[in-house]
Scaffold this motif. Structure first.
Motif, PDB file in Angstrom:
ATOM      1  N   UNK A 198     -24.914 -14.134   4.391  1.00  0.00           N
ATOM      2  CA  UNK A 198     -24.557 -14.456   3.019  1.00  0.00           C
ATOM      3  C   UNK A 198     -24.937 -13.282   2.125  1.00  0.00           C
ATOM      4  N   UNK A 199     -24.175 -12.223   2.273  1.00  0.00           N
ATOM      5  CA  UNK A 199     -24.382 -10.996   1.505  1.00  0.00           C
ATOM      6  C   UNK A 199     -23.161 -10.113   1.714  1.00  0.00           C
ATOM      7  N   UNK A 200     -23.159  -8.971   1.025  1.00  0.00           N
ATOM      8  CA  UNK A 200     -22.072  -8.017   1.242  1.00  0.00           C
ATOM      9  C   UNK A 200     -22.336  -7.139   2.448  1.00  0.00           C
ATOM     10  N   UNK A 201     -23.534  -7.218   3.027  1.00  0.00           N
ATOM     11  CA  UNK A 201     -23.854  -6.370   4.172  1.00  0.00           C
ATOM     12  C   UNK A 201     -25.095  -6.847   4.891  1.00  0.00           C
ATOM     13  N   UNK A 202     -25.971  -5.904   5.166  1.00  0.00           N
ATOM     14  CA  UNK A 202     -27.163  -6.201   5.961  1.00  0.00           C
ATOM     15  C   UNK A 202     -28.232  -6.931   5.148  1.00  0.00           C
TER      16      UNK A 202
END
Length: 376
Positions: A71-75
């Protein structure tokens, strides 16, 4: 020439340090909620996962280029920890046909610390009006995640002694837990004071889980506190107040929710110190999630952010850009062009850029004591 020799010496020193860390930890086992989940929530959703809005673009856009169960744009922080230790990104524990010899992630978005929560369903009627596939209450608690860990042990190590030997070289991370316990209570209508009365019970549950892991053989356990809940754009919208005195003057965050976060963290930190004193052979680290995020909120530009209280991916517009009917991943909802300029991704969770800064503080200090990369 001396400059070249010095650079070579530094390079060799850093290289040997990296190898020593890889030798120290040969695997990572992680627990927690959506701040740590790398795919279990999506797997639990089953065949309908294709319609799940947290499993749609622009989630994962920055690093993976596609939704990757996070639940994020990446790591996430756990991803940066794995990379710093020279280990692969942790597979979700519920994944099929995976080797977990180098670690597994048992975290699930929506997980609670407590076994049951009578207020858990309260938030979901509000989400249901948003349309599209909504993650239902999964009733996953820390106890369930520990049960999955126990069930995995036979595939990792053949006997209790073999497991102790194996886990001695593992890093255990008990990620943020408590947010969902408190958040669902308050959004569901309980007062902050009522939610705060659960702090001792929630902290005791997290500490008991940490002690269980130590008894299973863990010699290095990192336990996360919770972030300032009053700074989350979602809470700033859902719990909005007409009284200016309910907001912190230096951050604009909700006072009551941040007081709840601080109380949880203070009790957890103290309890972990006491636990560590009972197990001198284990290194129990309290990892501060509140400190870095509140610093971002107080002075975002100091850390390279343009915005701390407005989410990057949402369709709410206005001051916080949060709306349950236009959540990140829903049709027509777009992300900001540059997520790295934002602290918050979707109203609750952080951007990769923010998680990266938090991870650095845990790995090297000052937000973990001792830092994860401190081999002393």
């Amino acid at each position: 020439m001396q400059h070249v020799i010095l650079c070579l010496q530094i390079s060799l020193l850093l290289s040997s340090f990296s190898y020593s860390m890889q030798a120290q930890y040969t695997s990572i086992f992680s627990f927690g909620d959506s701040y740590t989940d790398t795919g279990n929530k999506v797997i639990l959703y089953g065949p309908a996962a294709a319609d799940l809005w947290i499993n749609k673009p622009p989630f994962g856009m920055t690093f993976f280029g596609h939704p990757a169960g996070r639940l994020s744009d990446g790591r996430l922080v756990i991803d940066f920890i794995a990379q710093a230790l020279g280990l692969p990104l942790l597979p979700p524990s519920l994944a099929k046909d995976q080797s977990f010899k180098q670690g597994a992630n048992f975290a699930v978005a929506g997980a609670t610390a407590l076994k049951t929560s009578t207020t858990r369903p309260a938030l979901y009627p509000q989400l249901a009006v948003a349309g599209g596939a909504v993650p239902p209450p999964n009733n996953i608690s820390l106890a369930d995640e520990l049960g999955w860990f126990d069930a995995m042990k036979p595939a990792l190590c053949g006997s209790p002694q073999a497991c102790k030997d194996y886990f001695t070289k593992a890093l255990f991370v008990v990620g943020e837990l408590g947010w969902n316990d408190y958040g669902v209570m308050v959004v569901g209508g309980k007062s902050v004071a009522e939610a705060q009365s659960y702090v001792p019970q929630i902290v005791a549950t997290i500490v008991a889980a940490t002690e269980k892991l130590i008894n299973d053989g863990a010699t290095a356990v990192v336990v996360s506190g919770i972030s300032p809940m009053g700074c989350a754009p979602g809470n700033l919208v859902l719990l909005a107040s007409q009284d200016p005195a309910d907001y912190e003057p230096d951050t604009g965050c909700l006072k009551g929710m941040n007081e709840l976060s601080r109380d949880h963290n203070a009790q957890l930190s103290q309890a972990l110190t006491t636990l560590g004193g009972r197990y001198p052979g284990a290194r129990v680290t309290y990892a501060d999630l509140y400190g870095p995020v509140i610093a971002f909120a107080a002075a975002p530009t100091r850390f390279g952010f343009d915005s701390a209280l407005r989410d990057c991916c949402g369709g709410g517009g206005g001051k916080y850009n949060f709306n349950l009917s236009a959540a990140c991943g829903m049709p027509g909802v777009a992300a900001c062009p540059n997520p790295s300029a934002y602290v918050n991704w979707d109203g609750v969770h952080l951007t990769e850029a923010a998680y990266h800064r938090v991870a650095d503080g845990w790995l090297r200090g000052p937000y973990a004591n001792p830092p994860i990369l401190d081999t002393a």
